[in-house]
Design a protein around this motif. Sequence first.
Motif: not given
Length: 269
Positions: A137-144
């Motif tokens: 999964v993406p690691k940046d907070p919103t996309n995670c």
Amino acid sequence: MKKILSLVLVTVLSFSLVGCGQASKNEKKNDNNKVIKVGASPTPHSDILKVAKPLVEKEGYELDIVVFQDYIIPNTALNEKELDANFFQHIPFLEQVKNEKKYDLDYTAKIHIEPLGLYSKKIKGLNEIKEGVRIAVPKDPTNCSRALRLLEKNGLIKLKSGELVTSKDIVENPKNLKIEELDSQQLPRVLDEVEGAVINTNYALEAELNPLKDALVLEDKDSPYANILVVRSEEKESDKIKVLTKALTSTEVKKYIEEKYEGSIIPTF
């Protein structure tokens, strides 16, 4: 008398040169005021901007599109006045950056939605997901958070309540999935190594993945994560930003998004 005349000529010439120099500076400044420099992700943002470019030119401005491969530099460059605007992010991501960096940024319009999707090269359906496999999964907070909520909505995990969640907030994991958080741009490249990956539509398209055909599951079309045109707050009402906003929310751009992406990207205006 000759000396005085020479002195007068030198003085006049000096003032003329200074005047010319000042005129050149003013001309350059005026030229810069007619250039709109926008930072964008390669796909679909820069492609959409190319459609808007002729509309901007009709209003007497030049559109300079600067392509970025990451999600960090465009906001920094905009804050430092290296850009006039950027077009690559959704509202929660912008709010997160503003809270962390204290940038005085705002948005003028919602342009489109790019639904997040779960992709795989190893399985064709969620019922084929095996015990203990890796899901990226993406690691940046919103996309995670978006990615984990997508997995939750499709019955793979259960999360704590909250706007921003990470893999540490998983409270139920029936298949003991191993969630790996990676940079968004890396996700298409790891599909051969993991069971599945939740990928942003722009990176999926760059990897020649069709969200409507290739994604096992997609976010709902009413996703709140609309992609926006972001500017410095002080420039929000400037003429050049109004011209750019009008072009990006034109019927020409809307038609292009609908015909080019056939529902995998949805206009929001």
